[in-house]
Design a protein around this motif. Structure first.
Motif, PDB file in Angstrom:
ATOM      1  N   VAL A   1      39.849  19.757  63.785  1.00 19.24           N
ATOM      2  CA  VAL A   1      38.929  20.421  62.853  1.00 19.24           C
ATOM      3  C   VAL A   1      38.215  21.571  63.548  1.00 19.24           C
ATOM      4  N   GLN A   2      38.242  22.752  62.893  1.00 20.51           N
ATOM      5  CA  GLN A   2      37.541  23.936  63.396  1.00 20.51           C
ATOM      6  C   GLN A   2      36.656  24.579  62.335  1.00 20.51           C
TER       7      GLN A   2
ATOM      8  N   GLU B   1      35.957  23.592  55.946  1.00 16.48           N
ATOM      9  CA  GLU B   1      37.004  23.137  55.033  1.00 16.48           C
ATOM     10  C   GLU B   1      37.820  22.013  55.660  1.00 16.48           C
ATOM     11  N   GLY B   2      38.101  22.142  56.951  1.00 13.61           N
ATOM     12  CA  GLY B   2      38.844  21.084  57.646  1.00 13.61           C
ATOM     13  C   GLY B   2      38.060  19.783  57.692  1.00 13.61           C
ATOM     14  N   LEU B   3      36.764  19.879  57.955  1.00 12.75           N
ATOM     15  CA  LEU B   3      35.922  18.685  57.976  1.00 12.75           C
ATOM     16  C   LEU B   3      35.824  18.088  56.574  1.00 12.75           C
ATOM     17  N   ALA B   4      35.787  18.947  55.560  1.00 14.74           N
ATOM     18  CA  ALA B   4      35.724  18.470  54.176  1.00 14.74           C
ATOM     19  C   ALA B   4      36.944  17.620  53.842  1.00 14.74           C
ATOM     20  N   GLY B   5      38.105  18.025  54.316  1.00 15.27           N
ATOM     21  CA  GLY B   5      39.313  17.237  54.085  1.00 15.27           C
ATOM     22  C   GLY B   5      39.200  15.854  54.710  1.00 15.27           C
ATOM     23  N   CYS B   6      38.634  15.786  55.891  1.00 11.92           N
ATOM     24  CA  CYS B   6      38.439  14.489  56.551  1.00 11.92           C
ATOM     25  C   CYS B   6      37.399  13.656  55.803  1.00 11.92           C
TER      26      CYS B   6
ATOM     27  N   VAL C   1      32.427   7.729  65.633  1.00  7.93           N
ATOM     28  CA  VAL C   1      31.248   8.555  65.326  1.00  7.93           C
ATOM     29  C   VAL C   1      31.249   9.790  66.219  1.00  7.93           C
ATOM     30  N   SER C   2      31.571   9.600  67.474  1.00 10.46           N
ATOM     31  CA  SER C   2      31.624  10.715  68.417  1.00 10.46           C
ATOM     32  C   SER C   2      32.672  11.750  68.004  1.00 10.46           C
ATOM     33  N   ALA C   3      33.810  11.295  67.506  1.00 14.39           N
ATOM     34  CA  ALA C   3      34.863  12.220  67.055  1.00 14.39           C
ATOM     35  C   ALA C   3      34.364  13.065  65.885  1.00 14.39           C
ATOM     36  N   TRP C   4      33.623  12.449  64.963  1.00 16.52           N
ATOM     37  CA  TRP C   4      33.059  13.195  63.831  1.00 16.52           C
ATOM     38  C   TRP C   4      32.035  14.210  64.319  1.00 16.52           C
ATOM     39  N   LEU C   5      31.167  13.789  65.227  1.00 15.47           N
ATOM     40  CA  LEU C   5      30.127  14.705  65.728  1.00 15.47           C
ATOM     41  C   LEU C   5      30.736  15.839  66.544  1.00 15.47           C
TER      42      LEU C   5
ATOM     43  N   ARG D   1      32.141  21.635  66.925  1.00 13.93           N
ATOM     44  CA  ARG D   1      33.122  22.734  66.995  1.00 13.93           C
ATOM     45  C   ARG D   1      32.923  23.707  65.844  1.00 13.93           C
ATOM     46  N   ILE D   2      32.608  23.185  64.665  1.00  8.76           N
ATOM     47  CA  ILE D   2      32.371  24.058  63.509  1.00  8.76           C
ATOM     48  C   ILE D   2      31.175  24.954  63.765  1.00  8.76           C
ATOM     49  N   HIS D   3      30.085  24.372  64.277  1.00  9.63           N
ATOM     50  CA  HIS D   3      28.878  25.165  64.526  1.00  9.63           C
ATOM     51  C   HIS D   3      29.118  26.213  65.606  1.00  9.63           C
ATOM     52  N   LYS D   4      29.867  25.858  66.650  1.00 13.42           N
ATOM     53  CA  LYS D   4      30.191  26.834  67.697  1.00 13.42           C
ATOM     54  C   LYS D   4      31.040  27.961  67.134  1.00 13.42           C
TER      55      LYS D   4
END
Length: 142
Positions: free
Chosen positions: A13-14, A17-22, A84-88, A93-96
């Motif tokens: 995820v970058q 939209e990618g996080l939304a799919g997850c 949880v760590s994988a989600w965070l 990565r999205i914020h960066k």
């Protein structure tokens, strides 16, 4: 979707939209909880999840806040520290990525020619200048 494939999706995820799919995959694994159900769960467990913010996160319009994501994971019974760590990590990565894009956009703005009208006016507002002089505490440079 298995936990393994969701973990591999999260690792790539970058974007929001990618996080939304997850997030959609996670919700489907838990009976397609509605935004209203999630909001009610959050109220009951003192872990707020506003429907608007959840909807934006689920659609990919905007990434969730860190706390909203943690609350969503708790509602979906994701308690394993590695999960949880994988989600965070995905959220980080999205914020960066967003901050890099913002910096690049700002740098691009600096390379474009700027009209002198942004810096100079054809006629000065004498009333405004008068007020500024009266409010000045030390010196006035014109």
């Amino acid at each position: 979707m298995s936990d393994h494939s969701l973990a591999s999706d999260l690792s790539s995820v970058q974007t929001a939209e990618g996080l939304a799919g997850c997030i959609r995959s996670l919700l489907s694994r838990h009976g397609n909880l509605s935004l209203r159900e999630l909001e009610s769960w959050g109220i009951a467990y003192n872990r707020p999840m506003p429907r608007t913010s959840l909807g934006e996160a689920r659609s990919g319009a905007r990434p969730p806040s860190r706390q909203l994501l943690l609350n969503l994971l708790a509602a979906c019974e994701v308690h394993d520290d590695r999960e949880v760590s994988a989600w965070l990590d995905a959220l980080d990565r999205i914020h960066k990525s967003k901050s890099i894009q913002t910096r690049q956009r700002r740098l691009g703005d600096l390379t474009q020619p700027v009209s002198a009208n942004r810096f100079f006016a054809e006629q000065d507002d004498l009333i405004e200048i008068s007020h500024l002089i009266q409010q000045a505490q030390d010196e006035v440079w014109l």
